[in-house]
Design a protein around this motif. Sequence first.
Motif, PDB file in Angstrom:
ATOM      1  N   SER A 113       0.831  -1.219   0.000  1.00  0.00           N
ATOM      2  CA  SER A 113       0.000   0.000   0.000  1.00  0.00           C
ATOM      3  C   SER A 113       0.857   1.257   0.000  1.00  0.00           C
ATOM      4  CB  SER A 113      -0.886   0.013   1.257  1.00  0.00           C
ATOM      5  OG  SER A 113      -1.787  -1.071   1.204  1.00  0.00           O
ATOM      6  N   THR A 116       3.689   2.477   2.836  1.00  0.00           N
ATOM      7  CA  THR A 116       4.072   1.366   3.704  1.00  0.00           C
ATOM      8  C   THR A 116       5.446   0.846   3.306  1.00  0.00           C
ATOM      9  OG1 THR A 116       3.016  -0.270   2.261  1.00  0.00           O
ATOM     10  CG2 THR A 116       1.675   0.671   4.034  1.00  0.00           C
ATOM     11  N   HIS A 164      -0.289  -9.258   5.668  1.00  0.00           N
ATOM     12  CA  HIS A 164      -0.002  -8.475   4.466  1.00  0.00           C
ATOM     13  C   HIS A 164      -1.160  -7.523   4.164  1.00  0.00           C
ATOM     14  CE1 HIS A 164       2.292 -12.258   4.034  1.00  0.00           C
ATOM     15  NE2 HIS A 164       3.192 -11.526   3.390  1.00  0.00           N
ATOM     16  N   ASP A 165      -0.855  -6.470   3.448  1.00  0.00           N
ATOM     17  CA  ASP A 165      -1.935  -5.631   2.955  1.00  0.00           C
ATOM     18  C   ASP A 165      -2.476  -6.235   1.665  1.00  0.00           C
ATOM     19  OD1 ASP A 165      -0.129  -4.983   0.936  1.00  0.00           O
ATOM     20  OD2 ASP A 165       0.191  -2.915   1.598  1.00  0.00           O
ATOM     21  N   ARG A 166      -3.442  -5.589   1.062  1.00  0.00           N
ATOM     22  CA  ARG A 166      -4.093  -6.125  -0.129  1.00  0.00           C
ATOM     23  C   ARG A 166      -3.094  -6.351  -1.264  1.00  0.00           C
ATOM     24  NH1 ARG A 166      -6.937  -9.400  -2.977  1.00  0.00           N
ATOM     25  NH2 ARG A 166      -8.089  -8.512  -4.725  1.00  0.00           N
ATOM     26  N   LEU A 171       3.324  -6.380   6.447  1.00  0.00           N
ATOM     27  CA  LEU A 171       3.151  -5.272   7.379  1.00  0.00           C
ATOM     28  C   LEU A 171       3.641  -5.595   8.780  1.00  0.00           C
ATOM     29  CD1 LEU A 171      -0.487  -4.194   6.396  1.00  0.00           C
ATOM     30  CD2 LEU A 171       1.672  -3.272   5.528  1.00  0.00           C
ATOM     31  N   VAL A 196      -6.689  -3.784   8.758  1.00  0.00           N
ATOM     32  CA  VAL A 196      -6.306  -4.837   7.813  1.00  0.00           C
ATOM     33  C   VAL A 196      -7.365  -5.939   7.781  1.00  0.00           C
ATOM     34  CG1 VAL A 196      -4.581  -6.595   7.264  1.00  0.00           C
ATOM     35  CG2 VAL A 196      -3.857  -4.399   8.181  1.00  0.00           C
ATOM     36  N   ASN A 201      -4.910 -10.366   0.605  1.00  0.00           N
ATOM     37  CA  ASN A 201      -3.939 -10.397  -0.480  1.00  0.00           C
ATOM     38  C   ASN A 201      -4.052 -11.653  -1.333  1.00  0.00           C
ATOM     39  OD1 ASN A 201      -2.829 -11.511   2.099  1.00  0.00           O
ATOM     40  ND2 ASN A 201      -1.161 -12.190   0.784  1.00  0.00           N
TER      41      ASN A 201
END
Length: 258
Positions: A113, A116, A164-166, A171, A196, A201
């Motif tokens: 993202s 980040t 994880h982010d998308r 993260l 989140v 993801n």
Amino acid sequence: MPSFVDFQELKAKVGFDQVIQALGLTLKKHGHQYRGCCPVHAGNDRTLVVTPPKGFYCFAKREGGDQIALVAHVRQCPPKEAAAFLAERTGTVQVPRTRNGTVPGTVPAPQPSPGTTALRPLDYLVPEHDGVQALGISPETAKEFGAGYAGKGIMRSRLAIPIHDRAGTLLAYCGRAIGDQQPVLTFPNNFHPEGVIFNANRATSGELHLVREPLEVLTAHQAGLENVVCFLTEGITAQQWEMLAALQDELQCERVFF
């Protein structure tokens, strides 16, 4: 003649189609899956999902596993008894009997993202640790998710699971309790779990399943279910529901199953 049922041999010889037949389950074929009500926990026609050859998952009980675990789930019995039942019913593995007709004990085989900064994966996690397998997570599943037992650090003595982010940027890690540790989930002090959706993801177009916590996501994936996500907080805020709605729009997913 062996005095126990070899779990690995049994699972290699008996497929889920045979297990479904042996248990008398009424499940409907949906693509590569079988779906229906759970005979133990009821629910709807999607409560029990079997995905050969990966595994099964019960959304009512929120548990899954292999062929032996499915028998144990439906018959509400220990794995040893489930293995003996399956071996006898399918006639694939010979099970000796004592003089009074009982089946002796079975022995199981070990089983980005914007803004980040990506973290480096922890290189000291142990996917094969007994504590990880005690949670029902195989080493293969743990490795696939980058998770494992943490022998040091702030996640020490817990199952460390990457978040994880998308976009797939790492993260943080959450520490999932093993045994009676409290709280069940721990996070680094500078991480905000409410921002989140875990496992987003990996999500793709199609049905989306929302479960309660990361361990259930790993268990469901291990059983062959895809598009399983969860929030990382006990309560769910309006902003989190908006995040989920946005994910639905992105995936063009009409329904979310809880």
